[in-house]
Design a protein around this motif. Structure first.
Motif, PDB file in Angstrom:
ATOM      1  N   ALA A  11      -4.745  17.899   6.461  1.00 15.74           N
ATOM      2  CA  ALA A  11      -5.921  17.562   6.027  1.00 15.74           C
ATOM      3  C   ALA A  11      -5.992  17.123   4.618  1.00 15.74           C
ATOM      4  CB  ALA A  11      -6.842  18.835   6.236  1.00 15.74           C
ATOM      5  N   GLU A  12      -5.004  17.506   3.859  1.00 14.47           N
ATOM      6  CA  GLU A  12      -5.410  17.060   2.455  1.00 14.47           C
ATOM      7  C   GLU A  12      -4.947  15.581   2.035  1.00 14.47           C
ATOM      8  OE1 GLU A  12      -2.724  18.826  -0.673  1.00 14.47           O
ATOM      9  OE2 GLU A  12      -3.500  20.925   0.370  1.00 14.47           O
ATOM     10  N   GLY A  13      -3.884  15.131   2.981  1.00 16.25           N
ATOM     11  CA  GLY A  13      -3.768  13.672   2.747  1.00 16.25           C
ATOM     12  C   GLY A  13      -4.621  12.922   3.348  1.00 16.25           C
ATOM     13  N   LEU A  14      -5.347  13.411   4.449  1.00 19.30           N
ATOM     14  CA  LEU A  14      -6.595  12.497   4.845  1.00 19.30           C
ATOM     15  C   LEU A  14      -7.536  12.559   4.073  1.00 19.30           C
ATOM     16  CD1 LEU A  14      -6.752  14.151   8.747  1.00 19.30           C
ATOM     17  CD2 LEU A  14      -7.182  11.518   7.846  1.00 19.30           C
ATOM     18  N   ALA A  15      -7.985  13.551   3.378  1.00 26.29           N
ATOM     19  CA  ALA A  15      -9.007  13.561   2.457  1.00 26.29           C
ATOM     20  C   ALA A  15      -8.925  12.843   1.415  1.00 26.29           C
ATOM     21  CB  ALA A  15      -9.406  14.960   2.188  1.00 26.29           C
ATOM     22  N   ALA A  16      -7.536  12.360   0.978  1.00 19.41           N
ATOM     23  CA  ALA A  16      -7.441  11.986  -0.440  1.00 19.41           C
ATOM     24  C   ALA A  16      -7.233  10.250   0.090  1.00 19.41           C
ATOM     25  CB  ALA A  16      -6.059  12.078  -1.011  1.00 19.41           C
ATOM     26  N   ALA A  72       1.005  -1.194   0.131  1.00 21.86           N
ATOM     27  CA  ALA A  72       0.060   0.077  -0.061  1.00 21.86           C
ATOM     28  C   ALA A  72       0.745   1.278   0.051  1.00 21.86           C
ATOM     29  CB  ALA A  72      -0.890   0.007   1.209  1.00 21.86           C
ATOM     30  N   ALA A  73       0.230   2.473  -0.597  1.00 20.49           N
ATOM     31  CA  ALA A  73       0.919   3.492  -0.476  1.00 20.49           C
ATOM     32  C   ALA A  73       0.356   4.144   0.903  1.00 20.49           C
ATOM     33  CB  ALA A  73       0.616   4.517  -1.533  1.00 20.49           C
ATOM     34  N   VAL A  74       1.428   4.600   1.650  1.00 24.96           N
ATOM     35  CA  VAL A  74       1.117   4.889   2.927  1.00 24.96           C
ATOM     36  C   VAL A  74       1.549   6.472   3.432  1.00 24.96           C
ATOM     37  CG1 VAL A  74       1.435   4.240   5.736  1.00 24.96           C
ATOM     38  CG2 VAL A  74       1.121   2.656   4.023  1.00 24.96           C
ATOM     39  N   ASP A  75       0.558   7.268   4.249  1.00 24.99           N
ATOM     40  CA  ASP A  75       1.152   8.497   4.654  1.00 24.99           C
ATOM     41  C   ASP A  75       0.337   8.490   5.893  1.00 24.99           C
ATOM     42  OD1 ASP A  75       1.378  11.171   4.385  1.00 24.99           O
ATOM     43  OD2 ASP A  75      -0.251  11.661   3.230  1.00 24.99           O
ATOM     44  N   GLY A  76       0.616   9.887   6.586  1.00 22.38           N
ATOM     45  CA  GLY A  76       0.198   9.707   7.974  1.00 22.38           C
ATOM     46  C   GLY A  76       0.863  10.895   8.750  1.00 22.38           C
TER      47      GLY A  76
END
Ligand code: ADP
Length: 302
Positions: free
Chosen positions: A123-128, A51-55
């Motif tokens: 917020a941008e990363g979250l919403a995407a 998975a691509a992961v951000d956070g």
């Protein structure tokens, strides 16, 4: 893409013949010191599964903080996840007896300082994200804000409330998928005044407060998914020679989350979760034991 509200714990582990008794000091036969934390485990596990992961992940301003960036890089996680606070970095100390029995204490330190403002900065990363994941090594304010933003953007959320504390009503309302182990399920039942209720009744009571899906894991006893609007689905544990089940729950949650975010059905996602849990249980430690996608596929095909 997954967004993980992660946690960072500098983890010390000592192997001892017997767990120390109050007042006792003893010599350990082995010692490890590594990057850890439930939230980091989840992020690393999801990344290894492809998975691509951000956070977000919080560290302090002490020497332990320096462990985090190389750990993220080695795991292929974006260093941009890091947030630094004037605080101590989270740390844990554990003892494992030769027969596998263990005890540990965790100081959350900077992990508790992620706040609503840190979340709004991401917020941008979250919403995407296809799915937003949280666990309880971060504070309620951060989880509540992350889940609120995720739901407002129409994104599903997964909560693994470990280490356990009662779940705030607002967080539970914004949780789409709740994953708990048997002991957390008992504590949740007590918190809802439903001690003694069977699992299906507990799952229904929880769903009435928010989640569409409640998953209860039981170690070698497997796991059961209780979805809204259809029958429970049991997934047996794979029969493996377990040597250390630490981290099995994190791996299970990551396998389930990655499969669901790829659009697989619930039965397949439960199988992926169980395979990840079994593969971690077969090896000592957590971080190095988290399987990659090829290992899970080979295990499921065998
Ligand atoms: P936690 O680590 O949160 O207590 P569990 O122990 O319930 O979580 O483990 C999560 C999942 O991992 C289980 O549902 C099962 O699929 C798998 N698992 C855990 N322990 C074993 C084991 N001894 N053998 C095979 N699978 C296991």
């Amino acid at each position: 893409r997954l967004f993980v509200l992660a946690s960072f714990i500098a983890a010390s582990a000592m192997r001892v013949g017997r767990l120390p008794e109050p007042g006792q000091s003893l010599e350990a036969s082995a010692y490890t010191f590594e990057a850890g934390g439930k939230g980091l485990n989840l992020a690393v596990a999801a990344r290894r599964l492809g998975a691509a992961v951000d956070g977000l992940i919080a560290v302090g301003s002490d020497p332990l903080a320096a462990l985090a960036e190389p750990a993220l890089r080695r795991a292929g996680l974006p260093p941009g996840m890091l947030r630094r606070f004037e605080a101590q970095t989270g740390a844990g100390i554990g003892f494992t007896q030769d027969d596998g029995e263990n005890c540990l204490a965790v100081f959350l330190g900077a992990n508790r300082l992620l706040d609503a403002a840190s979340i709004r900065g991401a917020a941008e990363g979250l919403a995407a994200a296809d799915l937003v994941l949280a666990q309880f090594e971060v504070g309620d304010a951060a989880i509540a804000e992350a889940f609120r933003l995720a739901r407002a953007a129409g994104r599903p959320t997964l909560l693994n409330p470990s280490p356990f504390r009662p779940i705030e009503a607002g967080i539970l309302r914004d949780t789409a998928i709740l994953v708990v182990n048997a002991s957390e399920a008992r504590l949740l039942a007590a918190a809802l005044d439903r001690s003694g209720a069977d699992e299906a009744a507990l799952a229904a009571a929880l769903r009435a407060r928010g989640p569409d899906l409640v998953v209860i894991t039981r170690g070698a006893g497997g796991a059961t998914a209780y979805p809204a609007g259809s029958a429970p689905r049991h997934q047996a544990a794979f029969p493996v020679a377990a040597v250390d089940t630490l981290g099995a729950g994190d791996a299970f949650a990551a396998g389930l989350a990655v499969s669901l975010s790829e659009g697989r059905g619930l039965a397949e996602a439960m199988r992926w979760g169980a395979a990840c849990g079994a593969l971690v249980a077969m090896r000592l430690g957590v971080f190095d034991a988290l399987p990659d996608r090829a290992a899970v596929e080979a295990f499921l095909a065998a």
